[in-house]
Design a protein around this motif. Structure first.
Motif, PDB file in Angstrom:
ATOM      1  N   GLN A  34       0.822  -1.211   0.000  1.00 35.71           N
ATOM      2  CA  GLN A  34       0.000   0.000   0.000  1.00 35.71           C
ATOM      3  C   GLN A  34       0.858   1.263   0.000  1.00 35.71           C
ATOM      4  O   GLN A  34       0.417   2.327  -0.462  1.00 35.71           O
ATOM      5  N   ASN A  35       2.075   1.177   0.496  1.00 38.16           N
ATOM      6  CA  ASN A  35       2.969   2.344   0.462  1.00 38.16           C
ATOM      7  C   ASN A  35       3.285   2.749  -0.976  1.00 38.16           C
ATOM      8  O   ASN A  35       3.385   3.943  -1.283  1.00 38.16           O
ATOM      9  N   ILE A  36       3.448   1.756  -1.860  1.00 38.00           N
ATOM     10  CA  ILE A  36       3.702   2.061  -3.264  1.00 38.00           C
ATOM     11  C   ILE A  36       2.456   2.656  -3.913  1.00 38.00           C
ATOM     12  O   ILE A  36       2.539   3.604  -4.706  1.00 38.00           O
ATOM     13  N   VAL A  37       1.298   2.113  -3.572  1.00 36.30           N
ATOM     14  CA  VAL A  37       0.035   2.664  -4.089  1.00 36.30           C
ATOM     15  C   VAL A  37      -0.090   4.125  -3.683  1.00 36.30           C
ATOM     16  O   VAL A  37      -0.406   5.000  -4.507  1.00 36.30           O
ATOM     17  N   ASN A  38       0.152   4.409  -2.414  1.00 32.01           N
ATOM     18  CA  ASN A  38       0.053   5.787  -1.927  1.00 32.01           C
ATOM     19  C   ASN A  38       1.076   6.685  -2.612  1.00 32.01           C
ATOM     20  O   ASN A  38       0.778   7.852  -2.924  1.00 32.01           O
ATOM     21  N   PHE A  39       2.274   6.149  -2.839  1.00 29.10           N
ATOM     22  CA  PHE A  39       3.314   6.925  -3.515  1.00 29.10           C
ATOM     23  C   PHE A  39       2.863   7.313  -4.921  1.00 29.10           C
ATOM     24  O   PHE A  39       3.056   8.459  -5.360  1.00 29.10           O
ATOM     25  N   ILE A  40       2.270   6.371  -5.640  1.00 31.97           N
ATOM     26  CA  ILE A  40       1.805   6.644  -7.006  1.00 31.97           C
ATOM     27  C   ILE A  40       0.758   7.746  -7.004  1.00 31.97           C
ATOM     28  O   ILE A  40       0.851   8.727  -7.761  1.00 31.97           O
ATOM     29  N   GLY A  59      -4.805  -2.184 -17.425  1.00 33.98           N
ATOM     30  CA  GLY A  59      -4.619  -3.402 -16.652  1.00 33.98           C
ATOM     31  C   GLY A  59      -5.011  -3.214 -15.209  1.00 33.98           C
ATOM     32  O   GLY A  59      -4.152  -3.111 -14.333  1.00 33.98           O
ATOM     33  N   ILE A  60      -6.309  -3.188 -14.910  1.00 37.94           N
ATOM     34  CA  ILE A  60      -6.762  -2.847 -13.556  1.00 37.94           C
ATOM     35  C   ILE A  60      -6.692  -4.040 -12.602  1.00 37.94           C
ATOM     36  O   ILE A  60      -6.604  -3.862 -11.388  1.00 37.94           O
ATOM     37  N   GLY A  61      -6.735  -5.262 -13.147  1.00 35.37           N
ATOM     38  CA  GLY A  61      -6.604  -6.442 -12.296  1.00 35.37           C
ATOM     39  C   GLY A  61      -7.601  -6.446 -11.160  1.00 35.37           C
ATOM     40  O   GLY A  61      -8.815  -6.311 -11.364  1.00 35.37           O
ATOM     41  N   LEU A  62      -7.092  -6.583  -9.944  1.00 35.30           N
ATOM     42  CA  LEU A  62      -7.933  -6.656  -8.750  1.00 35.30           C
ATOM     43  C   LEU A  62      -8.226  -5.286  -8.149  1.00 35.30           C
ATOM     44  O   LEU A  62      -8.811  -5.195  -7.077  1.00 35.30           O
ATOM     45  N   GLY A  63      -7.798  -4.234  -8.828  1.00 37.53           N
ATOM     46  CA  GLY A  63      -8.185  -2.889  -8.415  1.00 37.53           C
ATOM     47  C   GLY A  63      -7.356  -2.274  -7.320  1.00 37.53           C
ATOM     48  O   GLY A  63      -7.778  -1.302  -6.676  1.00 37.53           O
ATOM     49  N   THR A  64      -6.137  -2.793  -7.088  1.00 36.35           N
ATOM     50  CA  THR A  64      -5.300  -2.251  -6.014  1.00 36.35           C
ATOM     51  C   THR A  64      -5.055  -0.760  -6.190  1.00 36.35           C
ATOM     52  O   THR A  64      -5.129   0.011  -5.230  1.00 36.35           O
ATOM     53  N   LEU A  65      -4.759  -0.360  -7.413  1.00 36.50           N
ATOM     54  CA  LEU A  65      -4.571   1.069  -7.698  1.00 36.50           C
ATOM     55  C   LEU A  65      -5.872   1.716  -8.151  1.00 36.50           C
ATOM     56  O   LEU A  65      -6.069   2.916  -7.975  1.00 36.50           O
ATOM     57  N   LYS A 180      11.110   5.563  -8.784  1.00 32.65           N
ATOM     58  CA  LYS A 180      11.310   4.720  -7.612  1.00 32.65           C
ATOM     59  C   LYS A 180      11.488   3.262  -8.024  1.00 32.65           C
ATOM     60  O   LYS A 180      10.783   2.764  -8.907  1.00 32.65           O
ATOM     61  N   THR A 181      12.429   2.593  -7.370  1.00 36.50           N
ATOM     62  CA  THR A 181      12.554   1.151  -7.534  1.00 36.50           C
ATOM     63  C   THR A 181      11.496   0.461  -6.677  1.00 36.50           C
ATOM     64  O   THR A 181      11.258   0.864  -5.539  1.00 36.50           O
ATOM     65  N   VAL A 182      10.856  -0.549  -7.249  1.00 39.67           N
ATOM     66  CA  VAL A 182       9.821  -1.292  -6.523  1.00 39.67           C
ATOM     67  C   VAL A 182      10.285  -2.740  -6.393  1.00 39.67           C
ATOM     68  O   VAL A 182      10.419  -3.456  -7.394  1.00 39.67           O
ATOM     69  N   HIS A 183      10.531  -3.165  -5.158  1.00 38.52           N
ATOM     70  CA  HIS A 183      11.056  -4.516  -4.904  1.00 38.52           C
ATOM     71  C   HIS A 183      10.057  -5.575  -5.355  1.00 38.52           C
ATOM     72  O   HIS A 183       8.832  -5.386  -5.264  1.00 38.52           O
ATOM     73  N   LYS A 184      10.566  -6.680  -5.829  1.00 41.07           N
ATOM     74  CA  LYS A 184       9.703  -7.755  -6.334  1.00 41.07           C
ATOM     75  C   LYS A 184       8.764  -8.297  -5.260  1.00 41.07           C
ATOM     76  O   LYS A 184       7.681  -8.815  -5.573  1.00 41.07           O
ATOM     77  N   ASN A 185       9.140  -8.161  -3.972  1.00 41.64           N
ATOM     78  CA  ASN A 185       8.285  -8.644  -2.893  1.00 41.64           C
ATOM     79  C   ASN A 185       7.048  -7.769  -2.670  1.00 41.64           C
ATOM     80  O   ASN A 185       6.186  -8.108  -1.846  1.00 41.64           O
ATOM     81  N   CYS A 186       6.961  -6.677  -3.406  1.00 38.06           N
ATOM     82  CA  CYS A 186       5.782  -5.809  -3.324  1.00 38.06           C
ATOM     83  C   CYS A 186       4.628  -6.359  -4.160  1.00 38.06           C
ATOM     84  O   CYS A 186       3.560  -5.734  -4.233  1.00 38.06           O
TER      85      CYS A 186
END
Length: 291
Positions: A34-40, A59-65, A180-186
């Motif tokens: 969620q930190n990456i979502v908020n950053f975006i 590509g909305i997928g499950l709607g996280t963003l 920003k780099t986004v780690h694969k574990n995100c």
């Protein structure tokens, strides 16, 4: 508003209920940080002050963003190809957000819906389509207001740091910034490599800088770069003489004159030039061919 499918457990529950799993062919790795979502969202919100700007998410997928983007309360085009997430959007997202417009199917086949909009675009882009989607947006969206994209980290670094046909091509349309780099574990499932966020900002036309306006100008710009980058590490004069993209005598002569007028050494290799030199070359080429 936060997506109800922003955690691994909720995603797994959804998968089990629907009898599905993430599709590798669509590059489905769902953002769960969620930190990456908020950053975006926080990075782009100041760019969206103009009330005429509409939004799009590829590509909305499950709607996280999707949920936080739709919470910005602007007309938003949602592009999705997977039937499972199309159904989810119809059942859970569209009833909550009346300004959302769902476009089903291949995004590349549906992008024409936003060509005439003042549009800002979000996208977690599948690697094999990243270049084509970005090129389509900057070429055909005449009122492109920019975009923030999740791409593979290596791709983002090449785009920002290297002189390549793609990075130079985009320089005529927009500025590209590594955010920003986004780690694969995100993500879930966890991809093999890290990602990065890049921001595309439209280039404003100034007296000293040109902006491509017609399909013919875009084609000439593209053809010039395909010519000059044709042979890896070949001198410009060699590519000009031997490239299949410069077989037309009129084009070859005009590009030769442009190289001379721009003061570019014919023995130089493309990676030795900076983007401003390429833009100057493009200006001279258009000048010669429009005479």
């Amino acid at each position: 508003m936060k997506s109800p499918y922003a955690t691994i457990s909720n995603i797994q529950t959804f998968f089990e209920a629907k009898g599905i799993r993430a599709q590798k062919k669509f590059g489905q790795n769902f953002l769960i940080d969620q930190n990456i979502v908020n950053f975006i969202v926080n990075s782009t919100e100041p760019l969206l002050i103009d009330k005429s700007i509409v939004l799009a998410e590829i590509g909305i997928g499950l709607g996280t963003l999707t949920y936080p983007v739709l919470s910005l309360d602007k007309k938003t085009y949602l592009f999705e190809i997977d039937n499972a997430y199309i159904e989810l959007t119809k059942e859970e997202i569209l009833p909550k957000f009346p300004k959302a417009v769902l476009l089903e199917g291949d995004a590349l086949e549906n992008l024409f819906h936003i060509y005439n909009e003042n549009v800002f675009v979000y996208g977690n882009l599948p690697y094999h389509l990243t270049t084509e989607i970005i090129n389509t947006l900057v070429i055909h969206c005449r009122n492109f207001q920019g975009g923030i994209f999740m791409v593979q980290k290596e791709f983002a670094e090449r785009l920002v740091k290297e002189t390549s046909s793609l990075s130079v091509f985009l320089s005529a349309f927009c500025e590209v910034k590594y955010l920003k780099t986004v780690h694969k574990n995100c993500f879930f499932p966890i991809p093999k490599i890290h990602s990065a966020l890049i921001l595309l900002s439209p280039k404003k036309e100034t007296p000293n800088r040109w902006k491509l306006k017609t399909d013919m100008e875009v084609e000439l710009w593209s053809r010039m770069l395909r010519t000059l980058f044709w042979g890896k590490r070949k001198q410009i004069q060699v590519s000009l003489r031997e490239s299949p993209f410069s077989e037309d005598p009129e084009f070859r002569e005009a590009l030769g004159k442009a190289i001379q007028s721009a003061g570019v050494p014919p023995t130089a290799r493309p990676e030795e030039l900076n983007r401003e030199q390429f833009l100057t070359l493009g200006q001279h080429l258009l000048d010669y061919l429009s005479k």
